[in-house]
Design a protein around this motif. Structure first.
Motif, PDB file in Angstrom:
ATOM      1  N   LEU A  55      49.326  45.507  39.522  1.00  0.00           N
ATOM      2  CA  LEU A  55      48.789  44.477  38.626  1.00  0.00           C
ATOM      3  C   LEU A  55      49.208  44.708  37.178  1.00  0.00           C
ATOM      4  CD1 LEU A  55      45.348  44.280  40.391  1.00  0.00           C
ATOM      5  CD2 LEU A  55      46.949  42.379  40.186  1.00  0.00           C
TER       6      LEU A  55
ATOM      7  N   PHE B 242      49.227  42.384  33.636  1.00  0.00           N
ATOM      8  CA  PHE B 242      47.798  42.323  33.326  1.00  0.00           C
ATOM      9  C   PHE B 242      47.355  43.579  32.580  1.00  0.00           C
ATOM     10  CE2 PHE B 242      48.326  39.635  37.083  1.00  0.00           C
ATOM     11  CZ  PHE B 242      47.753  38.461  36.627  1.00  0.00           C
TER      12      PHE B 242
ATOM     13  N   LYS C  43      45.446  46.887  31.586  1.00  0.00           N
ATOM     14  CA  LYS C  43      44.874  47.927  32.449  1.00  0.00           C
ATOM     15  C   LYS C  43      43.349  47.886  32.466  1.00  0.00           C
ATOM     16  CE  LYS C  43      45.064  52.890  33.378  1.00  0.00           C
ATOM     17  NZ  LYS C  43      43.621  53.081  33.464  1.00  0.00           N
TER      18      LYS C  43
ATOM     19  N   ALA D 269      41.294  45.382  31.990  1.00  0.00           N
ATOM     20  CA  ALA D 269      40.820  44.228  32.756  1.00  0.00           C
ATOM     21  C   ALA D 269      41.002  44.470  34.252  1.00  0.00           C
ATOM     22  CB  ALA D 269      41.576  42.969  32.336  1.00  0.00           C
ATOM     23  N   VAL D 270      42.131  45.063  34.623  1.00  0.00           N
ATOM     24  CA  VAL D 270      42.409  45.357  36.032  1.00  0.00           C
ATOM     25  C   VAL D 270      41.399  46.370  36.571  1.00  0.00           C
ATOM     26  CG1 VAL D 270      44.079  46.327  37.656  1.00  0.00           C
ATOM     27  CG2 VAL D 270      44.863  44.805  35.828  1.00  0.00           C
TER      28      VAL D 270
ATOM     29  N   SER E  55      50.519  36.865  45.963  1.00  0.00           N
ATOM     30  CA  SER E  55      49.186  36.296  46.132  1.00  0.00           C
ATOM     31  C   SER E  55      49.010  35.621  47.487  1.00  0.00           C
ATOM     32  CB  SER E  55      48.904  35.264  45.033  1.00  0.00           C
ATOM     33  OG  SER E  55      49.036  35.839  43.760  1.00  0.00           O
TER      34      SER E  55
ATOM     35  N   LEU F 153      41.430  37.735  37.875  1.00  0.00           N
ATOM     36  CA  LEU F 153      41.992  38.080  36.554  1.00  0.00           C
ATOM     37  C   LEU F 153      42.322  36.834  35.744  1.00  0.00           C
ATOM     38  CD1 LEU F 153      44.230  41.046  37.671  1.00  0.00           C
ATOM     39  CD2 LEU F 153      42.461  41.165  35.924  1.00  0.00           C
TER      40      LEU F 153
ATOM     41  N   LYS G 122      47.021  33.156  39.702  1.00  0.00           N
ATOM     42  CA  LYS G 122      47.035  33.328  38.250  1.00  0.00           C
ATOM     43  C   LYS G 122      48.263  32.659  37.638  1.00  0.00           C
ATOM     44  CE  LYS G 122      45.688  35.300  34.361  1.00  0.00           C
ATOM     45  NZ  LYS G 122      44.421  34.953  33.708  1.00  0.00           N
TER      46      LYS G 122
ATOM     47  N   ALA H 235      42.105  40.632  43.432  1.00  0.00           N
ATOM     48  CA  ALA H 235      42.109  40.822  41.977  1.00  0.00           C
ATOM     49  C   ALA H 235      42.817  39.676  41.270  1.00  0.00           C
ATOM     50  CB  ALA H 235      42.773  42.151  41.630  1.00  0.00           C
ATOM     51  N   LEU H 236      43.907  39.189  41.852  1.00  0.00           N
ATOM     52  CA  LEU H 236      44.659  38.094  41.240  1.00  0.00           C
ATOM     53  C   LEU H 236      43.820  36.827  41.091  1.00  0.00           C
ATOM     54  CD1 LEU H 236      48.142  38.519  42.965  1.00  0.00           C
ATOM     55  CD2 LEU H 236      47.653  38.766  40.518  1.00  0.00           C
TER      56      LEU H 236
ATOM     57  N   VAL I 176      38.064  44.660  37.233  1.00  0.00           N
ATOM     58  CA  VAL I 176      38.095  43.760  38.386  1.00  0.00           C
ATOM     59  C   VAL I 176      38.147  44.546  39.693  1.00  0.00           C
ATOM     60  CG1 VAL I 176      39.570  42.088  39.588  1.00  0.00           C
ATOM     61  CG2 VAL I 176      39.039  41.758  37.186  1.00  0.00           C
TER      62      VAL I 176
END
Length: 198
Positions: free
Chosen positions: A160, A165, A167, A169-170, A92, A198, A114, A194-195, A173
């Motif tokens: 991700l 995380f 899939k 949701a990823v 990150s 999420l 996250k 993305a981090l 995003v």
């Protein structure tokens, strides 16, 4: 103790590489996004490593340079920061960004990662500020990958999902980021953005 590994890359994702060594063994080495970016298109590689032995598994973590390994080793000394969280932190923020955030006591930027809450961010600053102040960082400039949009998106998705995380949701995003930012983002930029969502 395994302190480094040298060999030929036979598989590479933003979360791990598989390295074939001269001894005939193939090693799966967990990496951060920063190391993935610096590896670039290299086929032969030498990584600094940190070997983790647990009751139920053995894990090997690889780092492109000693600065990243040193920061990783400091991170996992903090209560509540395991190896996977430490890798997530280094995916990150760059080593220099993390160094700056801790030295300036910028807990807000740490909380943007996250899984890092207020108390953990404060612990990171309190426990690591003096130790990090003693580190002399080299001048690391992470190169951007010039891969196509589809490859970047797929690589970011893979990274991700590998970090735990879901899939669906990823996917959502990443789609949102691309609509706002366009299609020219590197894998590193996609994952970092993305981090935060999420």
């Amino acid at each position: 103790m395994i302190t480094g590994i040298r060999g030929r890359i036979i598989e590479k994702t933003p979360a791990y590489v598989v390295i074939a060594t001269d001894g005939g063994l193939d090693y799966l080495v967990n990496i951060s996004l920063a190391t993935y970016t610096k590896i670039g298109e290299s086929s032969e590689i030498r990584l600094f490593t940190h070997y983790v032995i647990k009751e139920d598994e053995h894990q090997l973590f690889g780092f492109y340079d000693e600065d990243e390994r040193s920061i990783f080793r400091l991170l996992i000394t903090v209560n509540g920061i395991g190896v996977n969280t430490a890798r997530l932190i280094l995916s990150s923020m760059s080593v220099k960004e993390l160094h700056g955030a801790i030295m300036s006591e910028n807990t807000k930027s740490l909380q943007a990662i996250k899984g890092i809450g207020g108390k953990t961010a404060q612990r990171l600053v309190i426990e690591l500020k003096d130790k990090i102040a003693k580190m002399a960082l080299s001048d690391n400039n992470f190169e951007k990958n010039s891969v196509s949009y589809n490859n970047n998106t797929n690589a970011a998705l893979s990274a991700l999902v590998s970090l735990g995380f879901p899939k669906n949701a990823v996917d959502a995003v990443l789609e949102k980021i691309i609509k706002v930012e366009g299609m020219d983002l590197s894998v590193e930029d996609l994952v970092k953005k993305a981090l935060k969502l999420l």
